[in-house]
Structure formats: C-alpha cells, structure tokens
Design a protein around this motif. Structure first.
Motif, PDB file in Angstrom:
ATOM      1  N   SER A  64     -32.573  46.765  47.554  1.00  0.00           N
ATOM      2  CA  SER A  64     -32.481  45.403  47.224  1.00  0.00           C
ATOM      3  C   SER A  64     -33.460  46.248  45.904  1.00  0.00           C
ATOM      4  CB  SER A  64     -34.343  45.017  48.217  1.00  0.00           C
ATOM      5  OG  SER A  64     -34.744  43.776  47.961  1.00  0.00           O
ATOM      6  N   GLN A  65     -33.865  46.996  45.931  1.00  0.00           N
ATOM      7  CA  GLN A  65     -34.122  48.601  44.672  1.00  0.00           C
ATOM      8  C   GLN A  65     -33.125  48.308  44.361  1.00  0.00           C
ATOM      9  OE1 GLN A  65     -36.516  51.570  45.836  1.00  0.00           O
ATOM     10  NE2 GLN A  65     -38.324  50.470  46.207  1.00  0.00           N
ATOM     11  N   GLY A  68     -31.240  44.471  43.255  1.00  0.00           N
ATOM     12  CA  GLY A  68     -32.232  43.868  42.166  1.00  0.00           C
ATOM     13  C   GLY A  68     -32.069  42.309  43.255  1.00  0.00           C
TER      14      GLY A  68
END
Length: 296
Positions: A64-65, A68
C-alpha cells in the motif's frame, strides 16, 4: 417593466450564478469524495485462512505504501476460485502455485503475468512424510493409504504425483486409498492422526511446522524428497494498468533483508528475497500436468 418582473429576473440571475458556482465546485467535491484506488489481492488456500491473513498483513501494508493504493486481501475457498477471479477481473494480484499459474495462463488466454517469485521457488521441493516404520522409500507406498494436498496444488499434488509416476508408482493403481486433505498443514494432521499412512506437502510448510513445534519429527518423519522444480509466484491479471504492475514488481524486488522492517516481511513469506520470474519458467509444470493427465 414592473417591480415584480425586475425581482423575478434578479432572482433568476442569482439562481444561475449559484448553479454555476456549484457546477464549478462539483468536480472538486467528487475528487475529494472518491475512494482510493484499490488493489485486490488473494492467494491459493494452501494453508488455513487465518495463517494466510497473518502472513499477508505486513506485506499488504508495505505494498500500500509502495503503490499508493488501498490493498485488500480476500481469502478464497479453493484454488479454482483464485484462477477464475483473476480471469474475471475480480482480483488484481494473486499468490499462485506453479500449476495454478499454468491454469490461470490457460484460462486468461495467456494474459496472466507472473511477476516475481521467492528465490527459493526456483528450486522448490516436496517432502513425503509418514508415521509408519515400514515405509522407507517410495516403493513401500504400494498398498498403503496416502494423502495429497489440494488437487490443483503444485507441491502438494501435481509434482509429487509426477515424480511418483517417474518412479513407477501409479497412485490410483498402487495405493490402497488416495485422499486429498485440501492444504499442506492438513496433510500433516492426516498423517499424524493415522488417517493416512503417508502423505506429501511442500518443503517450506514442513520446515515451518517443525520450527514452530506443530509437528513432532520423531513421530512424523520425512522419508523422501522430490527433485527441484519451479513453484510459487505472484501473478497479476494481464489488463492491469502497466504503471501499477511496475510499481508492484519494483516493490517486491526492493524488499531487502538487511532492513529490519523488510526482513520481518520476508520471514513471514519464508523468502530470502524476491526475484523476477517469467512464463517460460513454468513450461515444465505444464508438461508435468499433461503427463499426469491433469491437462489435455
């Protein structure tokens, strides 16, 4: 012109101005209210659903990081469901076994893309296990009860079956009974409980069960190991945005065991690191499936 007409026209002008303001502001409202882009992920159910969720959670946060995107992991009931969900665009990314990838490649007309695999998956093996002292080799399995994992499992069914056939053992002909436990850890439970005199599972899960003391190797032991073969990989659906595909691949390749936060993720995946993979690595799996009569 009457005062009432003038008032109506003034009111209409104010209404038009307000409508224009709302119209100019509405795209901003819709943008602010839009849900974040979602990456839908799943995995073949080769272990208990709770274990799959536990293993994926830190990896999902990392992805997710890196991308995005909001990452959502959804467990499925069987191997076929993962393949079908990729083909029908209900999933974007899936952890597949070698045979499941071959099935996905066929089901999607060759568009499913294997991105990365653990370095260990380039030389994967399966372990034959038993609690029966009379079983010392593959030939001793004749006349015995035997448990595979799931029918579509590469390491719990297809490749062990292929190597058994190469050794002159035909499961349906030579075994007393053939059972399918559904998952690698379940196969160990079958053998430990005496539901099957022998079984087979992938080496990685066996090692994990021994390390976590969920199996006693003095009671359930390994008596044979297959030759190595290509196995697991992370596969994306073929029509996923190429920019997203590259972000996902780069994120996996960037995992560095020298970094504590990355090491924790890799250890849960039982990986020393991730490396790039490609479709041709699984041609041998497809050939084995045809030889075993699992593909036409």
């Amino acid at each position: 012109m009457t005062s009432s007409t003038t008032a109506r026209r003034a009111a209409l002008r104010r209404f038009a101005a307000a409508a224009a303001a709302v119209a100019s502001f509405s795209p901003l409202l819709s943008t602010q209210a839009a849900e974040p882009q979602v990456l839908r992920v799943s995995a073949i159910p080769d272990e208990a659903p709770t274990e799959l969720q536990r293993k994926f959670k830190p990896l999902g946060e990392y992805l997710s990081q890196a991308t995005g995107m909001k990452v959502v992991f959804t467990p499925v009931t069987d191997y076929a469901a993962v393949v079908e969900s990729l083909a029908t665009r209900k999933l974007d990314l899936a952890w597949l076994g070698g045979f499941t990838y071959v099935q996905a490649r066929i089901r999607t007309g060759g568009t499913a893309i294997p991105l990365v695999q653990r370095e260990e998956d380039a030389r994967f093996t399966s372990r034959f296990i038993t609690a029966d002292p009379t079983i010392q080799g593959l030939a001793d399995l004749k006349g015995k009860t035997f448990a595979f994992g799931a029918p579509s499992s590469t390491s719990g069914s297809l490749m062990p079956r292929y190597f058994l056939q190469q050794a002159g053992v035909q499961p349906e002909r030579d075994f007393k009974t053939v059972a399918y436990s559904g998952a690698h850890d379940a196969t160990v439970a079958f053998v430990a409980a005496g539901k099957a005199q022998a079984g087979v599972l992938n080496a990685s899960v066996w090692d994990k069960l021994v390390e976590t003391k969920k199996v006693d190797p003095s009671k359930v032991r390994v008596f044979a190991t297959t030759p190595p073969y290509f196995d697991y990989n992370w596969t994306v659906r073929g029509d996923l945005d190429p920019a997203v595909v590259q972000k996902i691949k780069a994120a996996f390749l960037a995992l560095d065991p020298a970094k504590p936060e990355h090491k924790a993720i890799l250890e849960l995946q039982r990986a020393s690191r991730f490396i790039a993979t490609e479709p041709r690595n699984y041609d041998g799996i497809e050939d084995a499936a045809k030889t075993a009569g699992l593909l036409k």
